[in-house]
Write a protein that holds these residues in place. Sequence first.
Motif, PDB file in Angstrom:
ATOM      1  N   TYR A 150       2.772   0.283   7.108  1.00  0.00           N
ATOM      2  CA  TYR A 150       1.350  -0.045   6.972  1.00  0.00           C
ATOM      3  C   TYR A 150       0.925  -1.035   8.062  1.00  0.00           C
ATOM      4  O   TYR A 150      -0.139  -0.886   8.665  1.00  0.00           O
ATOM      5  CB  TYR A 150       1.080  -0.625   5.587  1.00  0.00           C
ATOM      6  N   ASP A 185      -5.242   3.442   0.591  1.00  0.00           N
ATOM      7  CA  ASP A 185      -6.545   2.846   0.875  1.00  0.00           C
ATOM      8  C   ASP A 185      -7.306   3.597   1.966  1.00  0.00           C
ATOM      9  O   ASP A 185      -8.344   3.144   2.431  1.00  0.00           O
ATOM     10  CB  ASP A 185      -6.407   1.365   1.240  1.00  0.00           C
ATOM     11  N   LYS A 189       0.873  -1.176   0.000  1.00  0.00           N
ATOM     12  CA  LYS A 189       0.000   0.000   0.000  1.00  0.00           C
ATOM     13  C   LYS A 189       0.912   1.229   0.000  1.00  0.00           C
ATOM     14  O   LYS A 189       1.754   1.377   0.871  1.00  0.00           O
ATOM     15  CB  LYS A 189      -0.888   0.034   1.244  1.00  0.00           C
TER      16      LYS A 189
END
Length: 90
Positions: free
Chosen positions: A75, A22, A3
Amino acid sequence: MLKDIIEVSHQENYLLYLKFEDGKEGIVDISQLIKFTGIFAKLQDINYFKTVKLNPEWGTIYWENGADLDPDVLYSIVTEVEESNLKLLP
């Protein structure tokens, strides 16, 4: 699954606010992740640490001296903290 980091800002001391593609976001204490040796030695100078930049091509954060951090690790920390907080809710 990687991500990308899409936003970074210095908060205080060695805390960085990170936002991922996200929508996940959180604050990470970088001093708990690294030892200030080798390529990371210069980051111990808080004024230099504050110069953190976003590299959209790599999807992570970096400093001009070449230091960077794995966005997967960051993340994991952000989402782990988020999940821990959710578990505390009744």
